[in-house]
Design a protein around this motif. Structure first.
Motif, short mmCIF file in Angstrom:
data_model
loop_
_atom_site.label_atom_id
_atom_site.label_comp_id
_atom_site.label_asym_id
_atom_site.label_seq_id
_atom_site.Cartn_x
_atom_site.Cartn_y
_atom_site.Cartn_z
N ALA A 115 0.81 -1.21 0.00
CA ALA A 115 0.00 0.00 0.00
C ALA A 115 0.85 1.26 0.00
O ALA A 115 0.47 2.28 -0.57
CB ALA A 115 -0.91 0.00 1.22
N ARG A 134 -2.14 4.10 -8.27
CA ARG A 134 -2.55 4.07 -6.88
C ARG A 134 -3.30 2.77 -6.54
O ARG A 134 -3.73 2.57 -5.42
CB ARG A 134 -3.45 5.27 -6.59
CG ARG A 134 -2.63 6.54 -6.41
CD ARG A 134 -3.49 7.72 -6.12
NE ARG A 134 -4.14 8.21 -7.31
CZ ARG A 134 -5.37 8.71 -7.32
NH1 ARG A 134 -6.07 8.79 -6.24
NH2 ARG A 134 -5.88 9.16 -8.45
N THR A 150 -5.35 3.29 -2.96
CA THR A 150 -4.86 4.23 -1.95
C THR A 150 -5.10 5.65 -2.42
O THR A 150 -4.79 5.99 -3.57
CB THR A 150 -3.34 4.02 -1.73
OG1 THR A 150 -3.14 2.62 -1.53
CG2 THR A 150 -2.84 4.80 -0.57
N VAL A 176 -3.43 8.90 4.50
CA VAL A 176 -3.80 8.10 3.31
C VAL A 176 -5.06 7.29 3.62
O VAL A 176 -5.17 6.74 4.72
CB VAL A 176 -2.63 7.15 2.94
CG1 VAL A 176 -3.09 6.10 1.97
CG2 VAL A 176 -1.46 7.91 2.37
N ASP A 178 -6.94 4.03 2.55
CA ASP A 178 -6.63 2.80 1.78
C ASP A 178 -7.86 1.89 1.79
O ASP A 178 -8.32 1.46 2.85
CB ASP A 178 -5.44 2.09 2.43
CG ASP A 178 -5.03 0.85 1.63
OD1 ASP A 178 -5.07 0.92 0.37
OD2 ASP A 178 -4.70 -0.19 2.23
#
Ligand SMILES: Nc1ncnc2c1ncn2[C@@H]1O[C@H](COP(=O)(O)OP(=O)(O)OP(=O)(O)O)[C@@H](O)[C@H]1O
Ligand SMILES: [Mg+2]
Length: 539
Positions: A115, A134, A150, A176, A178
């Protein structure tokens, strides 16, 4: 030899076409499935991005109020969506601030983890990354393939100017978000698509194979089967059979040329049969002629040797016989003859006369070898012969019918000998018609020369007598026949290069045919082909 039966033409064609179609369609199918797979994956990535975007946007105002409870609840609600495995909020320091999986809350995330590696993998962390960059595809702890997406949460003016003053203005990324979503649906859809494609392809192949089989059966197999059947029938010599011509294509042309070939074969066979028939007839004719010639040869040899003996005997007998006849006649006429002996003497005279007749016949028979030939008209000779014998009692009840051919050529012959032949045969005919009848005399001219046909309606000759009647001394007339008439006649005609034939049926009658070569062209004479031949003898 029958060739070993292999796969039929239809099966081969169908299999080959299907194999070609499968080979051509396989790469397309593969590419198709790959494209669908890619599209579905991109759609899943877009869905994950949408979830993240929605969370970031809907939670922004609560973030500014530092209302974490509401933010976490909203993330939790989003995490309940179908296909979402879990959603977590990771701080810039790598601590999982919130996760739909409570067990990982407040734990650290390794920067080398998948990730993080997307942005942190290249040393300096990326500030911006594309949508696809991503996303990541990996297998989770349960062994299922999942998609991780992400989304960076950027520091905005509203964030660092908010009353909580939680973030410093120079901080670029706050954390972030995720999201991990399941790829099961994508796999299911891909599988379903693949199955549908495979089913469709199989159905299409089946349809193509069936249509091809039908077409080949109708356009190729059936006509070829008909031609094959025809060749078998031709092989069995049934040359009347024909192939039906149903089209103008190559098969039609083949059928037409087969029919032409069969027709030519039939014509050739018929000609061959005709030739065989003609040949058989010719062989039969030749065999008959040869047998006839052989009989004539034997008879000629017999007559020739007999002629010499007969000439000598007749000459020797003639003188004493003349003496006996003269003296016995004088004795019979004498007044001094004892009346009781008269009958005996008359018998001597009668028998001597009979002996003289026999000797005369023998001399004729011997003399027949040297004819004095001149050009003669056979009609004239026949007329004089009839005039000579016509008065005899045996012809009283006989109708004489003459059918003379016009312009009959003359023949080179001894008139006396020919007259003798005619008389012999005419007397025989008269004697055979004791109770009356019809005597027909016909003449004709053909390629074999001049023919005289003497036909009577008398008693006929039994079949076993026919080969003997030309033999010297063969006679069925006990008292008055010498049996020399026909043998003398035969010798005469043979010496003239002609022939004498007989056909007879008991109780119906007899036909004698005398043939003599024509003397050649002369005034009033016709060529053989100009003469209309008279009908052939009945027997
Ligand atoms: N037209 C005829 N019909 C029936 N039989 C015939 C006829 N011509 C000949 N023959 C038979 O052939 C035999 C031989 O004939 P051929 O003329 O040689 O002798 P012939 O008539 O018996 O005696 P000859 O002629 O010396 O008086 C006869 O005895 C008779 O049996
Ligand atoms: Mg006779």
């Amino acid at each position: 030899m029958t060739p070993r039966r292999g796969l039929s033409l239809i099966t081969k064609l169908t299999l080959a076409t299907c194999a070609l179609l499968v080979a051509a369609m396989a790469p397309f199918g593969y590419l198709n499935i790959r494209t669908v797979q890619k599209l579905l994956y991109e759609e899943t990535v877009a869905a994950a991005e949408r979830i993240n975007e929605t969370i970031v946007k809907t939670t922004h105002s609560f973030m500014l109020l530092d209302d974490r409870e509401t933010v976490y609840r909203m993330i939790k609600d989003a995490g309940r969506q179908e296909d979402v495995e879990h959603i977590r909020l990771i701080t810039k320091g790598g601590v999982i601030a919130f996760s739909t999986d409570p067990t990982e809350v407040d734990t650290y995330v390794d920067k080398t983890a998948a990730a993080c590696d997307m942005c942190h993998g290249g040393g300096q962390p990326l500030k911006q990354a594309s949508t696809m960059d991503r996303s990541r595809r990996f297998t989770d702890a349960g062994g299922r393939e999942v998609l991780g997406f992400t989304q960076a949460i950027y520091n905005q003016e509203s964030c660092w100017s908010a009353p909580c003053h939680f973030h410093a203005p120079d901080q670029h990324i706050l954390g972030v978000l995720d999201t991990v979503v399941s790829l099961d649906r994508m796999h299911d859809q891909t599988r379903q698509y693949t199955q549908r494609l495979a089913t469709l392809t199989a159905a299409m192949l089946l349809a193509i194979a069936a249509s091809l089989t039908l077409l080949v059966e109708r356009l190729v197999h059936r006509p070829i089967k008909e031609i094959l059947g025809h060749t078998r029938r031709v092989g069995d010599l049934d040359l009347a059979s024909r192939v039906p011509v149903r089209s103008a294509d190559e098969i039609g042309v083949l059928a037409t040329s087969f029919n032409e070939m069969t027709e030519r074969l039939q014509t050739a066979k018929e000609q061959l049969e005709e030739w065989t028939r003609t040949l058989e007839t010719r062989v039969d004719e030749r065999t008959r002629e040869l047998k006839q010639m052989q009989r004539q040869l034997i008879r000629s040899e017999k007559l020739a040797s007999l002629g010499e003996i007969v000439a000598g005997i007749a000459h020797e007998l003639n003188n004493p016989l003349t003496g006996i006849l003269v003296l016995s006649s004088l004795l019979a006429d004498s007044d001094q003859l004892d009346p009781t002996r008269r009958e005996d003497v008359e018998t001597i005279v009668r028998e001597s006369q009979r002996c003289a007749r026999i000797v005369g016949g023998l001399l004729d028979f011997a003399k027949a070898s040297s004819p004095q030939k001149v050009k003669i008209d056979l009609h004239a000779i026949m007329d004089s012969s009839l005039a000579l014998i016509g008065g005899q009692s045996i012809f009283h009840d006989v109708d004489i019918v003459k059918r003379y051919a016009d312009g009959l050529p003359r023949v080179l012959a001894d008139p006396n000998q020919i007259e003798q032949v005619f008389i012999n045969i005419l007397i025989n005919a008269g004697q055979a018609m004791a109770g009356g009848g019809t005597l027909s005399i016909e003449t004709e001219f053909g390629p074999e020369g001049v023919a005289v046909r003497i036909r009577d309606t008398g008693c006929g000759i039994p079949e076993d007598h026919l080969p003997k009647i030309f033999d010297p001394f063969f006679s069925t007339k006990e008292s008055h026949g010498t049996g020399l008439g026909l043998s003398v006649s035969y010798g005469i005609i043979e010496n003239h290069g002609g022939s004498i034939e007989v056909s007879s049926r008991v109780a119906s009658g007899t036909v004698f045919t005398i043939r003599l070569p024509a003397a050649g062209e002369g005034p009033g004479q016709r060529r053989p082909e100009q003469t209309l031949p008279n009908p052939a003898p009945v027997w």
